[in-house]
Design a protein around this motif. Sequence first.
Motif, PDB file in Angstrom:
ATOM      1  N   TYR A 112      65.778  42.476  33.038  1.00 61.84           N
ATOM      2  CA  TYR A 112      65.753  42.355  34.486  1.00 61.84           C
ATOM      3  C   TYR A 112      64.501  43.009  35.071  1.00 61.84           C
ATOM      4  N   ASN A 113      63.994  42.418  36.151  1.00 56.37           N
ATOM      5  CA  ASN A 113      62.970  43.039  36.980  1.00 56.37           C
ATOM      6  C   ASN A 113      63.130  42.506  38.396  1.00 56.37           C
ATOM      7  N   ILE A 114      62.887  43.323  39.379  1.00 54.15           N
ATOM      8  CA  ILE A 114      63.058  42.914  40.767  1.00 54.15           C
ATOM      9  C   ILE A 114      62.122  41.776  41.162  1.00 54.15           C
ATOM     10  N   ASP A 115      61.067  41.527  40.360  1.00 54.39           N
ATOM     11  CA  ASP A 115      60.161  40.419  40.648  1.00 54.39           C
ATOM     12  C   ASP A 115      60.783  39.057  40.337  1.00 54.39           C
ATOM     13  N   PRO A 159      66.260  48.788  35.177  1.00 60.77           N
ATOM     14  CA  PRO A 159      67.723  48.812  35.105  1.00 60.77           C
ATOM     15  C   PRO A 159      68.327  47.682  35.948  1.00 60.77           C
ATOM     16  N   VAL A 160      69.342  47.047  35.430  1.00 53.54           N
ATOM     17  CA  VAL A 160      70.027  45.990  36.178  1.00 53.54           C
ATOM     18  C   VAL A 160      70.802  46.621  37.325  1.00 53.54           C
ATOM     19  N   PRO A 161      70.614  46.148  38.551  1.00 49.42           N
ATOM     20  CA  PRO A 161      71.331  46.734  39.695  1.00 49.42           C
ATOM     21  C   PRO A 161      72.840  46.584  39.550  1.00 49.42           C
ATOM     22  N   GLU A 162      73.554  47.540  40.092  1.00 52.89           N
ATOM     23  CA  GLU A 162      75.011  47.467  40.085  1.00 52.89           C
ATOM     24  C   GLU A 162      75.461  46.234  40.863  1.00 52.89           C
ATOM     25  N   GLY A 163      76.422  45.525  40.318  1.00 50.37           N
ATOM     26  CA  GLY A 163      76.952  44.347  41.000  1.00 50.37           C
ATOM     27  C   GLY A 163      76.271  43.047  40.640  1.00 50.37           C
ATOM     28  N   LEU A 164      75.270  43.093  39.738  1.00 45.59           N
ATOM     29  CA  LEU A 164      74.576  41.878  39.307  1.00 45.59           C
ATOM     30  C   LEU A 164      74.923  41.567  37.861  1.00 45.59           C
ATOM     31  N   ASP A 165      75.413  40.372  37.600  1.00 46.26           N
ATOM     32  CA  ASP A 165      75.627  39.897  36.230  1.00 46.26           C
ATOM     33  C   ASP A 165      74.339  39.215  35.786  1.00 46.26           C
ATOM     34  N   TRP A 166      73.473  39.960  35.103  1.00 50.72           N
ATOM     35  CA  TRP A 166      72.141  39.473  34.773  1.00 50.72           C
ATOM     36  C   TRP A 166      72.192  38.298  33.803  1.00 50.72           C
ATOM     37  N   ASP A 167      73.095  38.331  32.839  1.00 46.26           N
ATOM     38  CA  ASP A 167      73.187  37.226  31.879  1.00 46.26           C
ATOM     39  C   ASP A 167      73.567  35.921  32.574  1.00 46.26           C
TER      40      ASP A 167
END
Length: 476
Positions: free
Chosen positions: A261-264, A242-250
């Motif tokens: 998304y991945n934390i790595d 899951p994309v963390p809250e507050g992060l615009d992954w795109d």
Amino acid sequence: MKSTKRTQTSQQKISRRKAMIHGSAAISSVMVLPRYVLGGPDNVAPSDKLNVAVIGTGGRGTQNMKEIIRQKDCRVMAICDVTESNDYSRFYYGGTWGRGPAKEIVDLRYESDDSTKDYPKCKVYINHREMLENEKSIDACIVATPDHTHPITAMDSMNLGKHVYCEKPLARTVYECRMMAECAKKNKVATQLGNQGHSGEGLRSTKEWIQDGAIGEVREVHAWTKSRARVGRREGFPEAQPVPEGLDWDLWLGPAKKRPYNIDYTPYTWRGWWDFGTGSMGDFFCHNADPAFYALELGHPTTVEATQYGNTDFTFPLASMVYYNFPARGNMPPVKLTWYTEMMPSLPEELAPGEELVGGGQGILFVGSKGKIMCPGWAGDPVLLPHSLNENYKRPAKTIVRSKGHHRDWVDACKGGEPASASFEYGGFLTEMAMLGNAAIGSGEKLYWDGKNMKATNTDKAEPFLKPEYHNGWTI
């Protein structure tokens, strides 16, 4: 700073109109202005301030921001980051960073000083293009995003006439480095690469000693890092999280291919992935190999090749050696430079049993016909070998202009002073050399290099590593 001066002039006119509108207060007494408008030894008039925006407020970006808010003639007026906040406790920076914590630092700094307490609050953005569009009074930008978005953010800024300080490495590929340097030249903006050791005393001493003939002719150089990219070896992409809250992954992906998304990937292990980072060469080459290019005035190499362990299509190798061959320059002989990741050169015979190279896991060694110079990483202070030479050598006069500080030199250049010493003209080429090493690693080929045309003349396998593909509508 022309845009700043225009903006401040109009603001002053507005202030005068407001004072007139308030009638009796303006007529019966002297107009009261904030202290910072009045100038003085510790106060700089707004028209003389450099309005700075920070794009990327992770660990390194925030450190750069802190340097700027110490400068009395600068104001951090806007920050931009795709992340609200990130936990860096697993990284050497520690703490929590992002646009939220960065804004708190800026506002607290200015509120706590009488000379700046009347400043407007720092503006906050997620998209750097929106920030550049809305904040016309920005004079200069600090770019400290992940490597794969350096060219976009820096060139967007420079094309609008903004001066740019960009963290190292300048970009992921030779082509991008070249385009960024040309963009800076075209737009006549002040630039600086974030290889902070370039402004130190050690770099200048090393060059002066070599020019003085302290170790004779230099034909061999070794530079190294014992720090490898932290992600480890991967044969595929990690699973979706899951994309963390507050992060615009795109926006974080920018020109890279879409993936979950991945934390790595973020907040800090992105450097170990080919799609986002530049491995250990990108992390340390512009620091530890810098003295060789500065002192020996190295140009384009004729050949570059690499040996490595652990490289995959996804992540950088666990260990590598890269070999550069440079031709003669004027009265200076050819040079072979070897770069080591997770390895070290053989210890010089001049060292006593149990003695190590200065700097330990980070450094550079010059091998001359009359002796050697070893320096710790980040272009640290030189030491001559054998030690008897170090003790008896009469140091030459300091003929190279000394730096006032890496950020200070850039600020002065932004305000019309001399160009910063690691401007994109120099820093772009230095980063090209690091990325050329990565092209040799990635292609697995010995590259016969045509520097002018950015092309390996003997193989096409290096092409994907010399010029990237951009995706998702992003271009430079």
